[in-house]
Design a protein around this motif. Structure first.
Motif, mmCIF file in Angstrom:
data_model
loop_
_atom_site.group_PDB
_atom_site.id
_atom_site.type_symbol
_atom_site.label_atom_id
_atom_site.label_comp_id
_atom_site.label_asym_id
_atom_site.label_seq_id
_atom_site.Cartn_x
_atom_site.Cartn_y
_atom_site.Cartn_z
ATOM 1 N N UNK A 292 65.332 -31.866 47.510
ATOM 2 C CA UNK A 292 65.630 -32.378 48.845
ATOM 3 C C UNK A 292 65.023 -33.775 48.974
ATOM 4 N N UNK A 293 65.880 -34.785 49.072
ATOM 5 C CA UNK A 293 65.409 -36.166 49.143
ATOM 6 C C UNK A 293 65.313 -36.682 50.577
ATOM 7 N N UNK A 294 65.602 -35.827 51.554
ATOM 8 C CA UNK A 294 65.610 -36.294 52.944
ATOM 9 C C UNK A 294 64.253 -36.812 53.402
ATOM 10 N N UNK A 295 63.181 -36.153 52.930
ATOM 11 C CA UNK A 295 61.844 -36.531 53.397
ATOM 12 C C UNK A 295 61.101 -37.443 52.429
ATOM 13 N N UNK A 296 61.796 -37.931 51.407
ATOM 14 C CA UNK A 296 61.156 -38.856 50.466
ATOM 15 C C UNK A 296 61.002 -40.220 51.135
ATOM 16 N N UNK A 297 59.786 -40.771 51.163
ATOM 17 C CA UNK A 297 59.585 -42.065 51.837
ATOM 18 C C UNK A 297 60.282 -43.210 51.089
ATOM 19 N N UNK A 298 60.493 -44.325 51.791
ATOM 20 C CA UNK A 298 61.141 -45.474 51.157
ATOM 21 C C UNK A 298 60.174 -46.145 50.181
ATOM 22 N N UNK A 299 60.716 -47.042 49.360
ATOM 23 C CA UNK A 299 59.939 -47.656 48.285
ATOM 24 C C UNK A 299 58.704 -48.418 48.771
ATOM 25 N N UNK A 300 58.801 -49.226 49.844
ATOM 26 C CA UNK A 300 57.585 -49.917 50.320
ATOM 27 C C UNK A 300 56.480 -48.939 50.718
ATOM 28 N N UNK A 301 56.857 -47.842 51.369
ATOM 29 C CA UNK A 301 55.856 -46.848 51.775
ATOM 30 C C UNK A 301 55.219 -46.193 50.557
ATOM 31 N N UNK A 302 56.051 -45.916 49.562
ATOM 32 C CA UNK A 302 55.534 -45.313 48.325
ATOM 33 C C UNK A 302 54.540 -46.263 47.660
ATOM 34 N N UNK A 303 54.857 -47.560 47.695
ATOM 35 C CA UNK A 303 53.977 -48.536 47.060
ATOM 36 C C UNK A 303 52.613 -48.582 47.749
ATOM 37 N N UNK A 304 52.609 -48.528 49.079
ATOM 38 C CA UNK A 304 51.349 -48.538 49.835
ATOM 39 C C UNK A 304 50.518 -47.297 49.487
ATOM 40 N N UNK A 305 51.185 -46.145 49.476
ATOM 41 C CA UNK A 305 50.488 -44.899 49.145
ATOM 42 C C UNK A 305 49.969 -44.935 47.715
ATOM 43 N N UNK A 306 50.787 -45.505 46.820
ATOM 44 C CA UNK A 306 50.383 -45.597 45.421
ATOM 45 C C UNK A 306 49.088 -46.393 45.276
ATOM 46 N N UNK A 307 49.040 -47.570 45.919
ATOM 47 C CA UNK A 307 47.854 -48.417 45.811
ATOM 48 C C UNK A 307 46.616 -47.696 46.335
ATOM 49 N N UNK A 308 46.797 -46.979 47.441
ATOM 50 C CA UNK A 308 45.672 -46.269 48.062
ATOM 51 C C UNK A 308 45.138 -45.176 47.148
ATOM 52 N N UNK A 309 46.027 -44.310 46.681
ATOM 53 C CA UNK A 309 45.582 -43.150 45.909
ATOM 54 C C UNK A 309 45.265 -43.509 44.459
ATOM 55 N N UNK A 310 45.900 -44.577 43.963
ATOM 56 C CA UNK A 310 45.561 -45.005 42.610
ATOM 57 C C UNK A 310 44.110 -45.455 42.550
ATOM 58 N N UNK A 311 43.650 -46.139 43.585
ATOM 59 C CA UNK A 311 42.263 -46.579 43.598
ATOM 60 C C UNK A 311 41.308 -45.386 43.648
#
Length: 364
Positions: free
Chosen positions: A246-265
């Motif tokens: 189900x891709x309906x609740x998958x966030x858009x790419x910019x949001x994913x990038x922000x989350x990535x930076x946060x959790x990657x750190x």
């Protein structure tokens, strides 16, 4: 009305919970829908909101309560669908032996040596059948998942249309860690009944065979599993219904990038704390890969994952990759040495950060 019956409705155990909970909202758009699940008090506190049942259900619940079958009506929180949870423990204590005797006489299910891991779901599913018998109408459909809910299909035979879905056969699951099931199925070289006895899953296997042959429609989730079911259970599935995303609740790419930076750190901090006492490592430059699943070494491919890491290690030479294996299993708590490393790392980091601010002030 579609009644979806599963031991995992409102009772998270494994992947089937995810399959049904993500599918249910879509089914509800097209058909009236109610899930039937097992009442696990601990899980119900997380997944279930009890509500006053409609009048027709309330009367049925009172009737079943006289038989020691306790039904609770409400909402399954995450998919937001109606659900009835059944507590069959008292009924099981009084009736399980007679039920197993009946299954032996009608379906040749040998469950004499079966334990509670068989008795509990079989008793629950039988009680689900008794509930459904009282509330279904001729246009309803009962969809049962896995052998655990199959006793409902046996009970409802000839009373309402039934669909049975197996996500993997009992014998296939049991044997997958020691033999190549796919090749054995392809060559038709396996004796499923003997294997069920050898692996100690005879009762579950016999139950699964009986359900597959009894259900009006038999389905599974892949062509591979369909081939496996045909050889092991003696019936070719009528329909293959692949699991979907189900891709309906998958966030858009910019949001994913922000989350990535946060959790990657956050991951980088953990990796530094974990490895710094032993290896010089800069996690910011290291790709992170992971695998996750049940504690089944070969069935879930952890052996292949680890062998692949060995091959990757040869090819990368001086480069670094960090790999995680997320596998829930029994343990004795967090590793004390790791916790000590993390605390020490945080203290040193705080000290260095503080010292740097003072040095920076003098430089400026």
């Amino acid at each position: 009305m579609i009644y979806e019956v599963s031991f995992e409705c409102g009772n998270k155990v494994g992947g089937i919970h995810t399959v049904i909970s993500t599918k249910a909202p879509f089914v509800k758009k097209y058909f009236p829908y109610t899930a039937i699940g097992f009442h696990n008090e601990k899980q119900a506190k997380k997944e279930f909101v009890e509500k006053t049942p409609p009048a027709h259900l309330k009367n049925v619940f009172l009737e079943l309560e006289k038989e020691d079958i306790i039904c609770k009506y409400g909402k399954w929180v995450d998919p937001d669908v109606d659900i009835i949870l059944i507590d069959s423990n008292n009924w099981k204590a009084k009736n399980i032996n007679n039920l197993k005797k009946m299954h032996w006489e009608k379906y040749s299910i040998d469950s004499l040596g079966a334990g509670d891991d068989y008795d509990t779901p079989v008793a629950w599913a039988h009680c689900a059948g008794k509930l459904l018998e009282k509330i279904i109408v001729s246009t309803d459909i009962v969809h049962a998942h896995e052998w655990l809910s199959g006793a409902a299909v046996l009970y409802l035979k000839g009373k309402v249309p039934t669909v049975f879905t197996t996500h993997a056969t009992v014998v296939g699951r049991a044997a997958s860690s020691s033999i190549d099931i796919a090749n054995a199925v392809k060559s038709r070289s396996l004796d499923a009944d003997k294997m069920a006895k050898d692996y100690g899953v005879n009762a579950k296997h016999n139950m699964e065979k009986a359900i597959a042959k009894t259900a009006d429609v038999f389905t599974t989730v892949s062509q591979i599993t369909a081939d496996e079911a045909e050889v092991i259970l003696g019936r070719r599935p009528d329909v293959v219904t692949p699991n979907a995303l189900n891709f309906e609740n998958v966030p858009d790419l910019p949001s994913i990038r922000v989350e990535y930076e946060k959790y990657r750190e956050e991951l980088n901090e953990f990796i530094r704390a974990y490895f710094t006492p032993y290896y010089p490592l800069n996690p910011s430059l290291a790709p992170i890969i992971f695998t996750a699943g049940r504690h089944e070494f070969k069935n879930k491919g952890y052996d292949i994952f680890i062998d692949s890491l060995a091959e990757l290690n040869k090819r990368l030479k001086n480069n670094t990759v960090v790999a995680f294996l997320f596998i829930p299993s029994k343990h004795n708590g967090p590793n004390a040495e790791v916790l000590d490393n993390i605390v020490t790392y945080q203290r040193v980091k705080e000290m260095m950060d503080t010292s740097w601010e003072k040095v920076k002030e003098k430089i400026i």
